[in-house]
Write an enzyme that holds these catalytic residues in place. Structure first.
Site: not given
Lengths: 258, 258, 258, 258
Positions: B10, B12, B94, B120-121, B149, B153, B160
């Site tokens: 559920t 994003a 996750t 992780p990415n 960013h 943030k 990263t």
């Protein structure tokens, strides 16, 4: 034909200036000064036979329309004072003048009724970058600066980066409080100049570059300048030579005549 | 047709993953899990009638080929453990798994003789940037990182950026001592990760971007990635789904399957 | 200590190579060749007394481990042929070898059982850019190239841009048909190399730069290289000198030894 | 509190404008118009109860201080004519007005003694880019433009790129003849607008971006703008709303009020 005197003519910038003035038919190089120029024969220095060579300020006994100064911090104040007293319009490319000294020189210029220009940066791309950054700051109050130089540059940030931050800070109506931010690696957010972050990169290969980054909702504006070669300064020197005789006071910054 | 189970369907990322799996004829969405999914009717969630809906891990009584996890740090360890025990290949998107937990899961995967991947990415541009940066560091030991960013943030630097610095640091044969440098504005040289400087920019309008700058005598190499939209992650998710069943151990990082 | 012979030692690249070899204790400069070197005295050319100076290929009567060639298109084929016949490993930095000639030289190298390398571009940043671009094309089939050079460069695009496009084109599994697009200003979409658009910028001030832009859903990856100075090529020359004696065939491209 | 009327309130831009006006206490949304708004109840459209809803221009029977138009090319001329006749200051964000129509509207504005603004581009970063590019062209006559858009944009170049080239061309004192250049791949030098080269990049992932590159001896100046999100236009809309009532003629371009 305007008469030009070049102080500091044996240095890197001085030599390029000599070449510029000698090649431009609008100018005549009437005299040069450098402490190491012990030989009075101009042809030793590849100058025209009519150019007079001096190695001490006290000996300078000719007049010119323009005094172009590429000397050292220790000499520039006395040189500029002398130029103003002799009614030569100074174009000062030497760094190191103190705020107090500049004020004194500006008062002297006013007394003598003569204009001149002190130029911290002759690079037109850098000067335009600063001008545009100042203007953009009215509409984009959020800005950061990245300056990139070769690894041998031993100080940070660059003078241009600080000047850019000053201009942005002056322009912003209400500096926003920085949002709280957690640095998991210390100092990663860079230097802070009145709320404007400055980041200095030092890497071999790079020459001298500056970026100003502006951000607003959904968009960004970036202004970047690259100086690849000292040759670039000569465009600014010529602009100063062309316009200094129209100035009625001693101004600071090439942007004043753009 | 490979059977897929999505945990955290559920959220994003979970929703985008549901869409991806449902639209791809190579996959069948057999089950979903989310604590808030109290209604067992799949059509309430715009799922196929055959997809089973769970709101507790303990109730999951079906098997799938792949367990795709977009849940929360509190749930991901138990979920992945369950997946391995049930012989489902985990694709874990996750964050929050501890080094110790990863080791435990890798041992479990080995015991069960099943492979999986912790990612992780999922951004392919970011993963390639890290891969290339690591490779370039062999030839260009001098590197700095700039990550940019959006202003919201709240931490810096990005994960990263740290991962990139780690990869570069591992690769460099002999980290050079930083040259002495005088900071006239404190912290302007940024954060230091084993000699690699990291600079974090936070501006409104920006999304998520990273640049790695390498410099050597007379030249520079720059690798940049821009994430404009979370949509970009789905390319990486699909790559993981396509390849996870060929893995024979539990690996970390999308670059392992590039 | 490996013995090196330099052909074309009086040119810009040749001179830099002489300096590199003389300063590196791993190498000994045993001989040099240049048509204009009419004086056999090495000291006239600031070489060591033991270095032999030739002005005709036919006169070369010494052997070396490595033949480093920075001559002209008219001389390079005969030079490389001679080097291979004399069992010297060629490192060829001269451009102008035809495909047919390269094939002939590769066969000769095989007969002689000796390896060597022909290097169209010694710039490590450019070579890495090409390598990474080829790799990225597997995951990002949509790519465009922008190359930027000084205004005096009279041809476009650069050889590196074409090579980059070739590598990308080879890698892409299924070149996508270009979407129909209406050019309201002719040619604004640039040159087309097998579906990869190339854009050439020519401006004063610029040196030699190339960008490869990759785009995918919601993200972008950009690889850029800047050559500020010919000095940058020496890093690649040294890499070739260090590794050429380990090669068992005559290869093309510095990327072959990365 | 200034009264605002929004024509085209149901479209993407119209909806954002409704939100802007409703949230800003300096403005009151008195009426809206859209052909599809068949229900006269404002609450159906999440408007204030006092806002009047129209679906035909002929029915509009209220007055406002400002007429904000985000409609379609077919409607914008009649709408703006009506606004001027009713002494409402038009802010026109709709594209499609012909040169002839603009002239007619400007004459009408003069007769009515009322000012207004037609805005081809509300993006502040794009408008500033154009302004700065025009200014820089005085000092850097050599310029090229690169515009980058998503792959779905079906025409090239962008309108902003053409406008930028026009501004640069007007500013340059003497357009330099293009140097002869050999294109080994046709069209690689891009489109030509009065000597200014324009390059259009179309790649997935990209949104809307433009770069203007200036080069001079030894240096470069680059101005770049990125539009990540339509949200960015609202800053320009607000600027126009804030200033339109001070205008005494019908002007074109947001830069007129910067």
């Amino acid at each position: 034909m305007k008469k030009v005197f070049i102080a500091g003519f044996t240095g890197a910038m001085g030599q390029k200036a000599v070449q510029l003035v000698m090649e431009d038919p609008a100018y005549q190089l009437v005299g040069v000064l450098a402490p190491g120029a012990s030989n009075p024969d101009p042809q030793v220095y590849h100058l025209a036979p009519t150019t007079k060579v001096y190695n001490q300020l006290a000996q300078v006994d000719i007049k010119a329309d323009i005094w172009l100064d590429f000397t050292v911090p220790q000499a520039v104040f006395a040189n500029t004072q002398f130029a103003l007293q002799q009614h030569m319009h100074p174009v000062v490319g030497t760094s190191g003048l103190q705020t107090e000294q500049i004020k004194t020189l500006q008062e002297l210029a006013q007394q003598q009724g003569i204009g001149g220009i002190i130029v911290p940066n002759f690079g037109l791309s850098a000067v335009l970058l600063m001008k545009f950054a100042q203007e953009a700051a009215q509409y984009f109050p959020d800005a950061e600066i990245i300056e990139l130089h070769h690894a041998d540059k031993q100080d940070a940030p660059s003078g241009t980066a600080i000047s850019t931050a000053q201009l942005i800070a002056e322009q912003r109506q209400s500096p926003k409080p920085a949002s709280p931010l957690h640095e998991t690696l210390p100092h990663v957010r860079g230097g802070d100049y009145q709320g404007i972050k400055i980041h200095s990169v030092r890497l071999p290969g790079y020459v001298a570059h500056e970026e100003v980054l502006f951000g607003g909702p959904g968009e960004a504006l970036t202004i970047r300048q690259d100086s690849f070669d000292r040759q670039s300064f000569m465009k600014g020197v010529k602009l100063a030579l062309d316009q200094v005789m129209d100035l009625t006071e001693l101004v600071v910054g090439l942007e004043k005549i753009l």
